[in-house]
Design a protein around this motif. Sequence first.
Motif, PDB file in Angstrom:
ATOM      1  N   LEU A 181      73.446  97.862  61.605  1.00 48.34           N
ATOM      2  CA  LEU A 181      72.721  97.356  62.488  1.00 48.34           C
ATOM      3  C   LEU A 181      71.303  97.324  62.105  1.00 48.34           C
ATOM      4  O   LEU A 181      70.461  96.353  62.469  1.00 48.34           O
ATOM      5  N   HIS A 182      70.853  98.488  61.528  1.00 50.04           N
ATOM      6  CA  HIS A 182      69.772  98.668  61.012  1.00 50.04           C
ATOM      7  C   HIS A 182      69.285  97.634  59.859  1.00 50.04           C
ATOM      8  O   HIS A 182      68.147  97.049  59.600  1.00 50.04           O
TER       9      HIS A 182
ATOM     10  N   TYR B 113      70.665  94.510  59.651  1.00 53.75           N
ATOM     11  CA  TYR B 113      70.417  93.165  60.325  1.00 53.75           C
ATOM     12  C   TYR B 113      69.026  93.168  60.607  1.00 53.75           C
ATOM     13  O   TYR B 113      68.456  91.998  60.504  1.00 53.75           O
ATOM     14  N   ASP B 114      68.502  94.339  61.358  1.00 51.47           N
ATOM     15  CA  ASP B 114      67.190  94.369  62.068  1.00 51.47           C
ATOM     16  C   ASP B 114      66.120  94.111  60.716  1.00 51.47           C
ATOM     17  O   ASP B 114      65.061  93.560  61.183  1.00 51.47           O
TER      18      ASP B 114
ATOM     19  N   PRO C 225      67.616  98.860  66.813  1.00 53.88           N
ATOM     20  CA  PRO C 225      68.049  97.276  66.441  1.00 53.88           C
ATOM     21  C   PRO C 225      68.265  96.744  67.853  1.00 53.88           C
ATOM     22  O   PRO C 225      68.869  97.323  68.867  1.00 53.88           O
TER      23      PRO C 225
ATOM     24  N   TYR D 288      75.070 101.161  69.417  1.00 54.41           N
ATOM     25  CA  TYR D 288      74.322 101.610  68.370  1.00 54.41           C
ATOM     26  C   TYR D 288      73.981 103.237  69.029  1.00 54.41           C
ATOM     27  O   TYR D 288      74.084 104.156  68.413  1.00 54.41           O
TER      28      TYR D 288
END
Length: 821
Positions: free
Chosen positions: A308-309, A311-312, A424, A447
């Motif tokens: 998720l980090h 993606y962010d 995120p 998350y």
Amino acid sequence: MKIIKWMLAVFAALTVLGTITVVGLYFYWQDELPTVAELKDVRLQTPMQVYSSDGELIAQFGEIRRIPLKLEEIPQPLINAFLATEDQRFYDHFGIDPIGVARAFALLLTTGEIQGGGSTITQQLARNVYLSFEQTWTRKIKEAFISLHMERELSKDEILELYLNKITFGHRAHGIGAAAQVYYGKDVKDLTLAQMAMIAGLPKAPSTMNPISNPERARERRAVVLGRMLAENVITQAQYQAALNEPIETRLHGAEVTMSAPYLAEMVRADMVSRYGEETAYNAGYKVYTTVNAKQQRAAQRAVQLNLHGYDERHGYRGAEAVLWQPNEEAWQHDDIRDYLNKQQTIGLTVPAVVLGVTEQAALVLTASGSPREIAWQGLAWARPYMHADRQGPAPKTAGDILAPGELIRVRATEQGLRLAQIPEPSGAIISLRPQDGSIAAAVGGYSFAMSQFNRAIQAERQIGSNVKPFIYSAALENGFTLATLVNDAPINQWSPGSGIAWRPRNSPDVYEGPIRVRQALAKSKNVVSVRLIRALGIDTTVEYLTRFGFPIDELPRNESLSLGSSSQTPLEVARGYAVFANGGYLVNPYFIDRIVNDDDEVVYTARPAVACVLCEEENDREVVQAPRVITEQNAYLITEAMQSAVWGGGSWQHRTGWNGTAWRIQRSDKIVELAGRNIVGKTGTTNDSKDTWFSGYVSGLVTTAWVGFDNLERALGSTTMNENLDQQEQPISGAEGGAKTALPMWIDYMETALEDADIQPFQVPPGLVMARIDLATGKLSRKNDYTTRFEYFLPGTAPTEYAEQKSSNKDIFADDDSIF
């Protein structure tokens, strides 16, 4: 003499009257007094503890924190501290201390009120276990009766042990074991003399004299305890002085949780409350051992958070959370910054920090727990400005393009040092289970549980996109199709008289290859082929067939959009469906509690799951609870074969006929290839506008589903471009987000660790299948032995009968007549 005789007579009469009154009250309250069995079986209210399958503590639930200890486990100085302070004649009296009673009676005569004090340890235990704390004659008399009763039925050591484990110490700590953990984070054997004295002083007023709520009153009370110990000669003058001067250093400590798995812990809590009710579940001392493996659970948590980090970061930096001072204002002092940061929340991997200064390609930041630290350019270079989901700003050239002094930001630790971070925006989940019995190996529902308690792994019903296709293809194989059957991969235009528009399902990417084999169509996730298959089967047949995999019939749309994954399922439901293919055709029931142990270390519940066992079925083994068979072993193997092609592709790259399946990135993981070889399969899934992305895959002993999307159903995951600041190794995936780019990397990260403890066996060809060499272009038999052919598996009677070199007399299923398919 007459006065003396009169006084003696009055005293004798009062004594007789008092005795009669006490005896009467005893018989009046006799039924309310605890029985001998109750006295010897005083239950300690102990919180529920949740463990991984390999014994790591995941969580502790309950209003009362208690760590029961045997008397021999308690250091003698700590026992001495309690005896000196609370009841120095404990081993000499019979449960009621006449000297203490006389002192309390003198207070009554002088004040006219019932005062505290005078209670022995036995009386305090009686009050704590059976009575209230109200200052009344009734309670005092009952307390005396119970105390005498206890002294008759229990030994002094038994009474003292119960007392030390039952007494309240504030902050929900009950018993000295819990008090040592709550205030000092230690076992009792590791406490200093000063800390022992502090704990021994708490029973007098645990809420107002504890060192967290009122350090000064706690210091004064500790001095009293040490003074009593010195007076009783259980410590020396030197020990007294050293302990008296020891600073008050304490903070609130939680349970000794060794593995964080809050989403799983909440699953267990809810289940236990459903089984036993809140009071019993929280306070009966149950130990719940889950099916989850600690290493796999940690890997799942890490995979969700890091991806998720990822993606962010590829979508850009959204800026500081707050600004503490402007460029024309004086900077805050470090102590003031730390005070401010201590009020900010650490979320997931991110820690709040304040920017102190920036240089050309670095930034100096301060966190609450340390000295100023540098974020090097490597930890900043990713931070292009976020514009919207599909657009990022220009790559930054200097640290000043990203940060400014006074900004409140977030950082996270990496092997390369501090890295600029942000919480995120999208959510993610992983659920992993063992297909033979449905036991859950890992479960992560988001998350950060602190930020959102919604467990997306088991609660989020999201459209599953192309993750539905293996089930549809399985239905096709059940109804006459084979892996070699040709279906037309060509655009579809279907006019809808009701809406007045045409439905035009598209492939993603929007590429069409004409007649294509079923194996290849599934591996490449061809949308229009899935539509044609469902048309050939019929909606009703397809919907009925999908219920075999555990999907509720009322959640399956009765239209052709089902072929593209318009139905909504939870990640757990999807993983359960894929487990049918992994275990040879059985529908197992996922479970996460392996056994429950009570406070006497007796196993009160053991899971007895229905298992997938071909041999047990053949041998009619009555000792095993057999899971229901929902598809044939042959069908399960054929779909597994087709999904292997999604990973490994096909054709000949040397002859320019090679092709990749949608899961080809698994080949890049040396770790997975080393552990599983070619015995790994999977399927991507992406919905319209990339609102939901999926990957589900398995080896013989482990099935895992990964999902990424926004909680807001209207938000799409968008797309990204290349970041010119990053080299080839660091460069994130560019283009539109999707199952292969967004969910699959999370799945790979998890499986690289999870497979180390998974049962990985080659998928065995089941009996009943036949093998024939086919022509790749036509799906017919072939006499060649080159790159244009391959061996294919067929159910008996379904293999092609014509050779590719012969003229066809049968119509292949690649018609473009949309009224038929």
